[in-house]
Design an enzyme around this catalytic site. Structure first.
Site, mmCIF file in Angstrom:
data_model
loop_
_atom_site.group_PDB
_atom_site.id
_atom_site.type_symbol
_atom_site.label_atom_id
_atom_site.label_comp_id
_atom_site.label_asym_id
_atom_site.label_seq_id
_atom_site.Cartn_x
_atom_site.Cartn_y
_atom_site.Cartn_z
ATOM 1 N N SER A 217 18.284 -13.469 -11.826
ATOM 2 C CA SER A 217 17.151 -12.963 -11.048
ATOM 3 C C SER A 217 17.616 -12.772 -9.608
ATOM 4 C CB SER A 217 15.977 -13.923 -11.139
ATOM 5 O OG SER A 217 16.393 -15.179 -10.704
ATOM 6 N N LEU A 218 16.726 -12.317 -8.771
ATOM 7 C CA LEU A 218 17.092 -12.019 -7.382
ATOM 8 C C LEU A 218 16.348 -12.937 -6.438
ATOM 9 C CD1 LEU A 218 16.789 -8.140 -7.568
ATOM 10 C CD2 LEU A 218 18.897 -9.390 -7.104
ATOM 11 N N GLU B 262 18.276 0.136 -3.573
ATOM 12 C CA GLU B 262 17.609 0.719 -4.751
ATOM 13 C C GLU B 262 16.140 0.315 -4.766
ATOM 14 O OE1 GLU B 262 19.650 -0.980 -8.112
ATOM 15 O OE2 GLU B 262 21.612 -0.531 -7.270
ATOM 16 N N CYS C 97 -35.336 -0.733 3.491
ATOM 17 C CA CYS C 97 -36.674 -0.263 3.864
ATOM 18 C C CYS C 97 -37.756 -0.694 2.877
ATOM 19 C CB CYS C 97 -36.680 1.257 4.018
ATOM 20 S SG CYS C 97 -36.570 2.115 2.443
ATOM 21 N N ASP D 39 8.894 23.182 -24.416
ATOM 22 C CA ASP D 39 8.709 22.187 -25.473
ATOM 23 C C ASP D 39 8.837 22.806 -26.857
ATOM 24 O OD1 ASP D 39 8.293 20.387 -23.545
ATOM 25 O OD2 ASP D 39 6.122 20.167 -23.863
ATOM 26 N N ASP E 10 8.844 -1.897 -11.019
ATOM 27 C CA ASP E 10 7.985 -2.941 -11.560
ATOM 28 C C ASP E 10 7.801 -2.683 -13.045
ATOM 29 O OD1 ASP E 10 6.618 -5.194 -11.321
ATOM 30 O OD2 ASP E 10 4.903 -4.359 -10.238
ATOM 31 N N CYS F 217 -32.486 4.539 -3.397
ATOM 32 C CA CYS F 217 -33.680 4.200 -2.632
ATOM 33 C C CYS F 217 -34.505 5.477 -2.521
ATOM 34 C CB CYS F 217 -33.271 3.723 -1.244
ATOM 35 S SG CYS F 217 -34.565 3.875 -0.014
ATOM 36 N N ARG G 271 15.106 -9.868 -21.148
ATOM 37 C CA ARG G 271 15.750 -10.859 -20.304
ATOM 38 C C ARG G 271 15.508 -12.275 -20.819
ATOM 39 N NH1 ARG G 271 14.184 -13.687 -15.792
ATOM 40 N NH2 ARG G 271 15.857 -14.158 -14.347
ATOM 41 N N GLU H 34 15.691 -1.098 -15.962
ATOM 42 C CA GLU H 34 14.271 -1.411 -16.057
ATOM 43 C C GLU H 34 13.578 -0.363 -16.930
ATOM 44 O OE1 GLU H 34 13.731 -4.134 -14.346
ATOM 45 O OE2 GLU H 34 11.575 -4.275 -13.937
ATOM 46 N N LYS I 104 10.608 -7.698 -0.820
ATOM 47 C CA LYS I 104 9.358 -7.397 -1.533
ATOM 48 C C LYS I 104 8.322 -6.771 -0.607
ATOM 49 C CE LYS I 104 8.466 -9.573 -5.096
ATOM 50 N NZ LYS I 104 8.591 -9.736 -6.516
ATOM 51 N N LYS J 181 12.925 -1.330 -6.282
ATOM 52 C CA LYS J 181 12.756 -2.396 -7.274
ATOM 53 C C LYS J 181 11.585 -2.003 -8.170
ATOM 54 C CE LYS J 181 12.571 -7.404 -7.733
ATOM 55 N NZ LYS J 181 11.470 -7.523 -8.686
ATOM 56 N N TYR K 218 15.297 3.380 -16.026
ATOM 57 C CA TYR K 218 16.323 3.607 -15.010
ATOM 58 C C TYR K 218 17.386 2.522 -15.144
ATOM 59 C CZ TYR K 218 13.947 7.204 -12.239
ATOM 60 O OH TYR K 218 13.389 8.362 -11.805
ATOM 61 N N CYS L 285 -36.122 5.667 5.367
ATOM 62 C CA CYS L 285 -35.241 4.499 5.255
ATOM 63 C C CYS L 285 -34.214 4.518 6.391
ATOM 64 C CB CYS L 285 -34.533 4.516 3.905
ATOM 65 S SG CYS L 285 -33.302 3.203 3.731
ATOM 66 N N CYS M 63 -35.596 -1.202 -2.112
ATOM 67 C CA CYS M 63 -34.464 -0.981 -1.207
ATOM 68 C C CYS M 63 -34.315 -2.180 -0.268
ATOM 69 C CB CYS M 63 -34.704 0.297 -0.401
ATOM 70 S SG CYS M 63 -33.510 0.510 0.932
#
Ligand code: IVH
Length: 679
Positions: free
Chosen positions: A88-89, A119, A419, A39, A123, A434, A142, A183, A322, A121, A233, A440, A416
């Site tokens: 959409s699918l 592929e 007991c 970095d 989210d 307790c 979209r 996505e 799904k 899917k 992606y 107990c 409790c």
């Protein structure tokens, strides 16, 4: 500024070099997932470029990596009409539905076999990126599929999205106008790190990675979007012409031009190939570094796609299979209290049965009273139940807008529920307990369950129901009584046949020579987990020595601090516990003494970092490492000796690789500690 034209030319050349170098590092990091520089080096290049751009503001170009944040917060987002609609699918929820989809494709194309591209899917949030002459011109959400919103300024801040395209691997040139769709998502590591930070600073936590990605993208101020750990992606390209016929080859081309493409993308054949892919990915779903809600299958040939066309808003050439939902809504019927082995009271939600993530859930943990208050859970509420992988289902949140009336707040009982002993709460602790101890029955049952468990005495055939009967019938008061059980007594129990009774007696007999660490763990001393138990055993060698040890001697043991030492001492000072140990010895138990460890700490002086998903709890791995003398740190730096990387390790692993730090898998690690002394 009065600079000579020679100086200017040289600065211009250097700026070009720096831009290319930085872009190459971005490409290696985001697309190839193989970072090439630390970095610090990356930051140095960036600063050099910024300094030159400050000297020559007229030489700054919009595609410069320094120009990811530009402009002021927006008033709102402009509408964008998609040149090609964002569709959409259709969804499939079973293998049969995949077969039916395939049958339709075969029929529509009048062929026998079809190759698909499978592929994950993701989210996240769908995005359409328009490149003109290779430069990112516009990014749009979209929306309703026809018109979305212009979120270009926000999208430019996402390092994984190239500001301009690059030709690599002898790829052909891109078409003059190219629309790439994909996505935007938030990787789980980034999501969890963000929330951890928010918790520490009292900030607002993100609800889930999907909402987090959507919310981050809809910020009016791109500087806020830039702070969010977003990734991308690509999954398709729209262009008038100039793209290969194979969708898979299109994706490979996108990759070569600089777009991250999911590494799980595969070519599969016919319905069976799709079904196999689904099962493979479903099995690995929990170890992926991002959330997916299913898989997508697309006919590979774009010409065939065109032949098949569309029905309403979804293509006939693609389908999403799904996963069963991981979150569901149901009604909270009641809140019960469960009493654990150490007396801890856990509130448990009784739910109207609901199908979540492939199983029917009727109970879910509410963790503790603080959590109930934080989420404001009340009996009668509609709640979201979450089940992730194999973990215990939990009540994730309440749908406050669906609350009816004004139900009462839940109160922890003062006695409790099993007991009747008083309930105590230690200052500063979330847990109520307790105070009944082994008086107990609930604690007794749980302590017996723990004693016989696989990692403790490993006595098979003693399930929860059986232990419940033994305690309730007064046959077993303490774990030592297990060894006094007769065949007749066992045969008198419900659902106990001769064979089971004999097997159980044999198991009990077999368990009579445990090693000291196992026995110590089985006794269930508070906060003495498996690792601590084995460390104590190795350090002292015999139970008598441990029982007699003072605080100082105890805290000499790696992994034992004053709190644990206190619990160990309290345990052995309790007459009742000493009696149990005597009874165990009388029943014929002989625990094998352990060779005393000569303070050997093979990992002394080393700093370890844990990352990714390990098969054992993190805390356990940490204890094991500390017991061997290592320090365990949360972040990777030049001082890190080893990174222990579990499944789906992310940024820490990448950083370690960048810094050239030794990385071990969990298997390597277990092998290493099996041979203490070896490094
Ligand atoms: S293809 C016509 N591929 O799922 C093809 N979509 O209902 C349309 N999604 O919101 C999309 N991963 O953003 C495709 N590998 C993938 C995807 C994917 C996630 C989302 C997409 C859209 C929804 C489709």
């Amino acid at each position: 500024m009065n600079k000579s034209s020679a100086e200017r030319r040289s600065a211009e050349r250097r700026m070009g070099e720096l831009r290319r170098e930085i872009e190459q590092h971005d490409y290696r990091y985001y697309v190839l997932d193989a970072p090439s520089v630390p970095d610090a080096e990356y930051d140095r290049l960036m600063r050099q470029l910024q300094a030159l751009e400050a000297d020559y503001p007229d030489l700054v170009i919009a595609q410069s990596p320094t120009q990811r944040v530009a402009g002021q917060p927006a008033e709102g987002f402009e509408p964008v009409r998609h040149r090609t609609p964002m569709l959409s699918l259709a969804n499939a929820f079973s293998a049969e539905e995949i077969q039916q989809f395939h049958d339709r494709v075969v029929k529509g194309l009048e062929i026998d076999h079809v190759t698909y591209v499978a592929e994950p899917k993701l989210d996240g949030v769908a995005i359409s990126l328009r490149y003109e002459a290779g430069c990112l011109e516009q990014a749009a959400t979209r929306g309703d599929g026809t018109t979305g919103e212009d979120v270009t300024s926000n999208v430019r801040t996402i390092n994984a999205i190239p500001l301009h395209l690059e030709r690599r691997e002898q790829s052909p040139l891109w078409p003059p106008t190219l629309e790439v769709r994909g996505e935007i998502y938030m990787p789980l590591a980034g999501f969890h790190a963000w929330n951890e930070q928010a918790r520490k600073q009292g900030g607002k936590e993100l609800v889930n990675p999907r909402n987090a990605a959507a919310g981050s993208l809809r910020q009016l101020d791109p500087r806020i979007t830039k702070t969010r750990p977003l990734a991308f992606y690509a999954y398709s390209a729209v262009a008038a012409e100039g793209l290969p016929d194979s969708h898979l080859e299109v994706l490979q081309l996108l990759r070569a031009w600089g777009f991250p493409v999911n590494p799980e993308v595969r070519r599969v054949k016919d319905a069976q190939g799709c079904i196999d892919y689904y099962h493979d990915l479903a099995a690995r779903r929990d170890s992926l570094p991002y959330d997916i809600d299913g898989v997508v299958f697309k006919v590979e040939s774009r010409e065939q796609q065109e032949t098949l066309g569309f029905v309403s808003r979804a293509p006939r050439w693609a389908i999403a299979r799904k996963f069963p939902a991981q979150e569901e809504i149901t009604r909270l019927l009641d809140i019960d209290i469960q009493v654990g082995r150490t007396g801890a009271l856990t509130p448990v939600a009784r739910l109207e049965p609901v199908f979540v993530g492939g199983v029917t859930v009727t109970n879910a943990t509410l963790h503790n009273l603080d959590e109930i208050r934080r989420k404001d859970v009340r009996v009668g509420d509609w709640v979201v139940v979450r089940r992730a992988g194999d973990v215990i289902p939990e009540v994730a949140r309440v749908l406050l807008e669906r609350r009816e009336g004004d139900p009462e707040e839940f109160q922890m009982s003062t006695s409790c529920p099993v007991c009747g002993s008083a309930v105590e709460r230690v200052e500063g602790e979330a847990v109520f307990r307790c105070s009944g101890g082994l008086f107990c029955p609930a604690q007794r049952k749980q302590s017996i369950m723990h004693f016989v468990s696989r990692r403790a005495m490993d006595i098979e055939g003693l399930g929860e129901k059986l232990v419940g009967q033994l305690v309730d019938k007064g046959l077993v008061h303490s774990v030592a009584d297990l060894y006094k059980l007769s065949r007749e007594q066992l045969l008198g129990l419900e659902r106990m046949g001769e064979k089971s009774a004999d097997n159980l007696l044999a198991e009990l007999e077999r368990s009579k020579t445990p090693d000291l660490g196992r026995l110590l763990y089985a006794l269930g001393i508070r906060e003495v987990g498996e690792v601590t138990a084995h460390s104590l055993a190795r350090h002292f060698g015999s139970l008598e020595h441990i029982a007699q040890a003072g605080e100082e001697e105890l805290t000499d043991v790696p992994d034992v601090g004053p709190v644990v030492a206190g619990h160990v001492r309290a345990f052995f000072q309790e007459a009742h516990n000493r009696e149990i140990i005597d009874s165990l010895a009388q029943a014929g138990l002989r625990w094998k003494a352990v060779e005393v460890q000569q303070g050997e700490q093979p990992l002394a002086g080393q700093t370890w970092v844990l990352t990714g998903a390990l098969s054992m709890p993190r805390a356990k791995a940490k204890n094991m490492l500390e017991a061997l003398g290592a320090k365990v740190s949360g972040s990777v730096s030049a001082k890190t000796s080893v990174v222990l990387a579990g499944e789906a390790a992310g940024s820490k692993l990448r950083k370690a690789e960048k810094l050239g730090i030794k990385v071990l898998s969990e298997a390597d690690f277990l092998q290493l500690i099996a041979k203490p002394g070896s490094k």
